[in-house]
Write an enzyme that holds these catalytic residues in place. Structure first.
Site, PDB file in Angstrom:
ATOM      1  N   GLU A 215      -6.536  -0.898   4.307  1.00 38.06           N
ATOM      2  CA  GLU A 215      -6.177  -0.874   2.886  1.00 38.06           C
ATOM      3  C   GLU A 215      -4.905  -1.626   2.511  1.00 38.06           C
ATOM      4  O   GLU A 215      -4.232  -1.241   1.545  1.00 38.06           O
ATOM      5  CB  GLU A 215      -6.022   0.581   2.446  1.00 38.06           C
ATOM      6  N   ASN A 216      -4.515  -2.691   3.224  1.00 31.74           N
ATOM      7  CA  ASN A 216      -3.316  -3.453   2.857  1.00 31.74           C
ATOM      8  C   ASN A 216      -3.271  -3.644   1.343  1.00 31.74           C
ATOM      9  O   ASN A 216      -4.267  -4.004   0.728  1.00 31.74           O
ATOM     10  CB  ASN A 216      -3.345  -4.838   3.511  1.00 31.74           C
TER      11      ASN A 216
ATOM     12  N   HIS B  77     -13.451   3.554  -0.395  1.00 25.65           N
ATOM     13  CA  HIS B  77     -12.435   4.226   0.441  1.00 25.65           C
ATOM     14  C   HIS B  77     -11.129   3.421   0.413  1.00 25.65           C
ATOM     15  O   HIS B  77     -10.063   3.959   0.120  1.00 25.65           O
ATOM     16  CB  HIS B  77     -12.966   4.353   1.873  1.00 25.65           C
ATOM     17  N   GLU B  78     -11.238   2.149   0.709  1.00 26.30           N
ATOM     18  CA  GLU B  78     -10.008   1.336   0.783  1.00 26.30           C
ATOM     19  C   GLU B  78      -9.371   1.188  -0.591  1.00 26.30           C
ATOM     20  O   GLU B  78      -8.139   1.153  -0.708  1.00 26.30           O
ATOM     21  CB  GLU B  78     -10.295  -0.027   1.413  1.00 26.30           C
TER      22      GLU B  78
HETATM   23  N1  BES Z   1      -6.254   3.088   7.228  1.00 29.23           N
HETATM   24  C1  BES Z   1      -7.536   3.026   7.838  1.00 29.23           C
HETATM   25  C2  BES Z   1      -7.648   1.987   8.914  1.00 29.23           C
HETATM   26  C3  BES Z   1      -6.866   2.288  10.158  1.00 29.23           C
HETATM   27  C4  BES Z   1      -7.115   3.393  10.886  1.00 29.23           C
HETATM   28  C5  BES Z   1      -5.914   1.434  10.622  1.00 29.23           C
HETATM   29  C6  BES Z   1      -6.388   3.641  12.021  1.00 29.23           C
HETATM   30  C7  BES Z   1      -5.195   1.683  11.756  1.00 29.23           C
HETATM   31  C8  BES Z   1      -5.431   2.786  12.464  1.00 29.23           C
HETATM   32  C9  BES Z   1      -8.622   2.721   6.804  1.00 29.23           C
HETATM   33  O1  BES Z   1      -8.361   3.141   5.523  1.00 29.23           O
HETATM   34  C10 BES Z   1      -9.839   3.455   7.256  1.00 29.23           C
HETATM   35  O2  BES Z   1      -9.878   4.649   7.120  1.00 29.23           O
HETATM   36  N2  BES Z   1     -10.810   2.740   7.810  1.00 29.23           N
HETATM   37  C11 BES Z   1     -11.982   3.324   8.370  1.00 29.23           C
HETATM   38  C12 BES Z   1     -13.177   2.970   7.566  1.00 29.23           C
HETATM   39  C13 BES Z   1     -13.257   3.852   6.390  1.00 29.23           C
HETATM   40  C14 BES Z   1     -14.183   3.332   5.360  1.00 29.23           C
HETATM   41  C15 BES Z   1     -13.671   5.259   6.740  1.00 29.23           C
HETATM   42  C16 BES Z   1     -12.142   2.743   9.758  1.00 29.23           C
HETATM   43  O3  BES Z   1     -11.546   1.731  10.036  1.00 29.23           O
HETATM   44  O4  BES Z   1     -12.866   3.339  10.548  1.00 29.23           O
HETATM   45 ZN    ZN Z   2      -8.600   5.174   5.187  1.00 29.91          ZN
END
Ligand code: BES
Ligand code: ZN
Length: 844
Positions: free
Chosen positions: A256-257, A289-290
């Site tokens: 989510e940058n 989500h993002e």
């Molecule tokens: N902030 C996370 C991505 C993340 C997670 C970065 C752990 C670094 C370490 C992002 O918002 C996220 O939750 N991504 C999920 C997908 C989401 C749609 C459920 C992912 O990457 O699995």
């Molecule tokens: Zn997330």
């Protein structure tokens, strides 16, 4: 291991001027970082990892510094405390770790290309520039970016580009934000753009390996989601643009940058003309989500990683709230029931699981926090409970207040409860803390006691055994009987005389109607029989819940597993996708009770044949135009079960469909493409087919087709082909490390060739650790293994291999829980197998 040192108390940055020069050719990063801020004392430290810092200046004068790699820092001695402008020159290698600044590799028309992007969450910003790399250390950033640029390349960052001078791209200063949300990217990209009602520019970016139409779906969802959130949160999107960028190499799912969200290609791009509805729903929820994080996470950020759930649980709930508003016809809360709910319920029933809110005391614990089943799924369930208690009006009012109070700053869990409590008048924190701070969840048992009283009791629920510590929860009961209170906050409740309550209500007694509370319900046989009598009249969510709770209770050996078998037939003609998904989850779980190749397995296949009959006949194998969403989703579920049943006419029909599309397999109807391919691999497999499919895998640019191939090819029957497959596991030109887990899992689930996969991972563990060890997904190689293993032999091998690794940072909890998961199944099978097989014989 060393604890975490926090540097923010020593030095509070206000503004960063980042100059970063990336050279893809030479694989180097060169940079100068200027940080204006306040030093609380003369001895300060800033984070860095793998940076070679050549000079540090304070207010223009060189100052002494030492590198402390253990603490991922450099320690600096300033002449004095107070306002300071720090300047650091450094160099770093550009590496392929998918952390920090990294290149993604891809091919377009036979030409090898690179697009560079960033991944800074959790603590990888320090690999790109020296910084106080803690979520609380919010500052503004001005980025100046240079790189070995080719004509026509696109450059993206959190904020718009302001000017280019001497090949340096200067971007507008950001708002106050955390380091982990800084991002940029460049490469030969294509894009599609639009603008929201409020004037936010929305764009989708991808490499030119994709068809332009693959960007359309995401653009539409992103635009409408931003409009939705601006209204729902009553808070404008604060940046001029919102870019969505698909990167060919990506370790997580999406990130989510602020203003520049990055995605795995398969979670952003899709062919609008040939993609299953379910995939569209998944992509839409990833985008929402993002985008939910752009406010909840980016505008207001958790103070420290222990409150990560604030970010992730909330976004995980909002993804469904938003998609449900954008596409009400999808009934996306049903997907919540089939994905998040069972994931949370299984994992959270294992003793040793973490709570949603967890203290973080050493660096390895930060990445171990990201337990999808807990911080995401259980946390989202928790917030769904909150939403049900509050209603949307109070929720929105509370959120608005929360954003006003904390925007451009940080918050803790209690700040959210405060805002929601003020808006609703409910003591929401008190209710939620029992869910947030304790691991596990309760089974609510409903019985008619000897005195005729309808009685509820709560007790922690364990699958695979566990120590009862007397934990209690504040349970929203959502009963259909008025005699039940809104919240159960005691170990036991007597609701009144059952006979008269039943008469008065005229319907069977139920709790957790709608399945929003994070509990399982165990009815006594009389109450259960009453419900099952007219189960067809219940909503699909409620029907599914009854099956699911019974499956969990049977897995915990609280009811006989064999009891599930006749029940399956009762639901076999259901046309609901979510009921069928659970029905076949139960049916598939029966596979662990039969030995491969045994007569019992043959009976189970026959039983599957009976179960699928009505729906397979009704739906056929190929999608039809204009059919309902449920029909589209039920077909692959029953088709897959029909393949397990080895129904000859299904196998032949699928083969014919394959043959008809042999020249261009990507054009197979995407709804059933993976299954047509699986059938071919399983029943008509050959070395030629294997080569064709693997070649398609490496050359196709259709990311959905790639996933179908990864699901189908590991079903190979021939052990030689299985060997050939694992020989590609370390070849990143064929299988990228980020996609390897799916291949490994697929081969391990293939009973004919499980040994090949299991030998491979044990022989290549060191390589795996070196390649994906820094990644939060690493531990899930163990998780997926435990989900498949269920025999005493495998349990012994699992322990022999993993127990010596208990000391590996971040793996201890996973290994312990997974051992329990397997041993739970071994016990279950030992106890229930005879009865299950007998019941099976009776039902075929
Ligand atoms: N902030 C996370 C991505 C993340 C997670 C970065 C752990 C670094 C370490 C992002 O918002 C996220 O939750 N991504 C999920 C997908 C989401 C749609 C459920 C992912 O990457 O699995
Ligand atoms: Zn997330």
């Amino acid at each position: 291991m060393a604890g975490i040192e926090r540097f923010y108390p020593l030095f509070q940055p206000e503004h960063y001027d980042l100059f970063i020069d990336v050279n893809r050719e030479q694989k180097t990063i060169t940079g100068t970082t200027k940080i204006r801020g306040n030093a609380s004392q003369a001895k300060i430290a800033v984070n860095q990892k793998d940076l070679q810092v050549s000079q540090v200046r304070a207010n223009g004068n060189p100052v002494p510094f030492t590198t402390d790699d253990e603490a991922e820092a450099i320690r600096i001695e300033l002449p004095a405390a107070g306002a300071v402008e720090l300047e650091l020159d450094y160099q770093a290698p550009l590496t392929d770790t998918m952390m920090g600044i990294y290149p993604s590799y891809y091919e377009v028309a036979g030409e090898k290309k690179q697009v560079v992007g960033t991944q800074f969450e959790t603590t990888f910003a320090r690999q790109a520039f020296p910084s106080i790399d803690e979520p609380e250390a919010k500052a503004t950033f001005s980025l100046a970016l240079k790189f070995d640029e080719h004509p026509g390349e696109t450059v993206l960052a959190n904020m718009p580009e302001e000017r280019v001078e001497n090949g340096v791209h200067y971007f507008a200063q950001t708002l106050k934000m955390s380091t982990y949300l800084v991002a940029f990217a460049f490469g030969d990209l294509q894009s599609k753009m639009t603008t929201t009602k409020s004037g936010v520019e929305v764009g989708v970016f991808a490499t030119k390996a994709h068809q332009p139409k693959e960007l359309d779906f995401a653009l539409d969802i992103a635009k409408r989601a931003i409009e939705f959130y601006e209204d729902f949160y009553q808070t404008p999107y604060p940046l001029p643009h919102s870019w969505q960028l698909a990167l060919p190499d990506f370790s997580a799912g999406a990130m989510e940058n602020w203003g520049l969200i990055t995605y795995r290609e398969a979670l952003l791009l899709l062919d609008p003309d040939n993609t299953p509805l379910e995939t569209k729903e998944v992509v839409a929820t990833v985008i929402t989500h993002e985008l939910a994080h752009q406010w909840f996470g980016d505008l207001v950020t958790m103070k420290w990683w222990d409150d990560l759930w604030l970010n992730e649980s909330f976004a995980n709930m909002m993804e469904y709230v938003a998609v449900d508003a954008l596409q009400p016809d999808w009934h996306v809360w049903e997907m919540f029931q089939t994905s998040e709910v069972p994931m949370a319920l299984s994992r959270d029933a294992t003793d040793g699981v973490q709570s949603v809110h967890v203290a973080v005391n050493n660096p390895a614990e930060i990445d171990a926090l990201f337990d999808g089943a807990i911080v995401y799924a259980k946390g989202a369930r928790m917030l769904v409970m909150v939403r049900a208690l509050l209603g949307d009006d109070a929720l929105r009012k509370g959120l608005r207040q929360y954003f006003v109070a904390h925007q451009y700053g940080n918050a803790e869990g209690k700040d959210l409860w405060q805002a929601l409590g003020d808006a609703s008048g409910l003591e929401i924190g008190k209710i939620m803390n029992s869910w947030l701070e304790q691991p596990g969840y309760p089974v609510v048992s409903a019985t008619v006691t000897d005195d005729g009283q309808l009685t509820l009791r709560q007790q922690q629920f364990f699958i695979g055994g566990g120590t009862d510590k007397g934990r209690q929860w504040q349970i929203p009961l959502d009963s259909n009987y008025a005699a039940a209170p809104q919240i159960m906050d005691k170990p036991e409740l007597k609701l009144g005389d059952y006979k008269s309550l039943r008469k008065q209500a005229g319907i069977p007694f139920r709790v957790n109607v709608g399945n929003n509370s994070h509990v399982v319900v165990q009815y006594d046989p009389e109450l259960l029989a009453d419900i099952l009598e007219d189960v067809e009249t219940l909503t699909p969510i409620d029907q599914r819940q009854i099956l699911q709770d019974l499956r969990l209770l049977a897995s915990a050996q609280r009811i006989d597993y064999a009891r599930l078998i006749p029940l399956l037939q009762q639901f076999a003609e259901s046309e609901s996708a979510i009921v069928n998904a659970e029905l076949y989850a139960v049916a598939n779980s029966l596979k662990m009770f039969v030995t491969p190749g045994s007569p019992a397995e043959q009976e189970l296949r026959e039983f599957f044949g009976k179960l699928v009959q009505a729906n397979v006949n009704r739906l056929g194998l190929l999608p039809r135009t204009g059919e309902s969403n449920d029909d589209q989703k039920v077909r692959p579920i029953v088709f897959n079960a029909a393949l397990y049943a080895q129904l000859p006419d299904i196998i032949e029909q699928a083969h014919t469909i394959f043959t008809d599309h042999h020249a261009g397999l990507v054009s197979l109807p995407a709804d059933v493409r993976a299954l047509i391919l699986k059938n071919e691999v399983q029943n008509y497999g050959s070395a030629d087919l294997f080569d064709q499919l693997l070649t398609d895998y490496t050359t196709t640019n259709d990311v959905n087709y790639r996933e179908d191939l990864a699901a189908a090819v590991p079903n190979v029957a021939d052990p030689q082909l299985a060997e050939r497959l694992v020989s590609q596991f370390k070849n990143a030109d064929v299988i990228k490390p980020q996609d390897l887990r799916a291949w490994y899992r697929g081969l391990l689930a293939n009973e004919l060739n499980q040994q090949v996969a299991w030998d491979w991972i044990r022989n290549n563990w060191d390589w795996l650790e070196a390649t994906v060890g820094g990644d939060m997904e690493f531990a899930t190689f163990i998780t997926v293994t435990a989900r498949i293993f269920h025999t005493p032999e495998r349990l012994a091998e699992f322990k022999a291999f993993f127990e010596p690794k208990l000391e590996t940072p971040g793996l201890e909890r996973e290994i312990k829980m997974d051992t329990r998961t397997i041993s739970g199944k071994v016990d279950l099978i030992a106890g229930e197998q005879a009865a299950v097989l007998k019941e099976l014989t009776r039902n075929v």
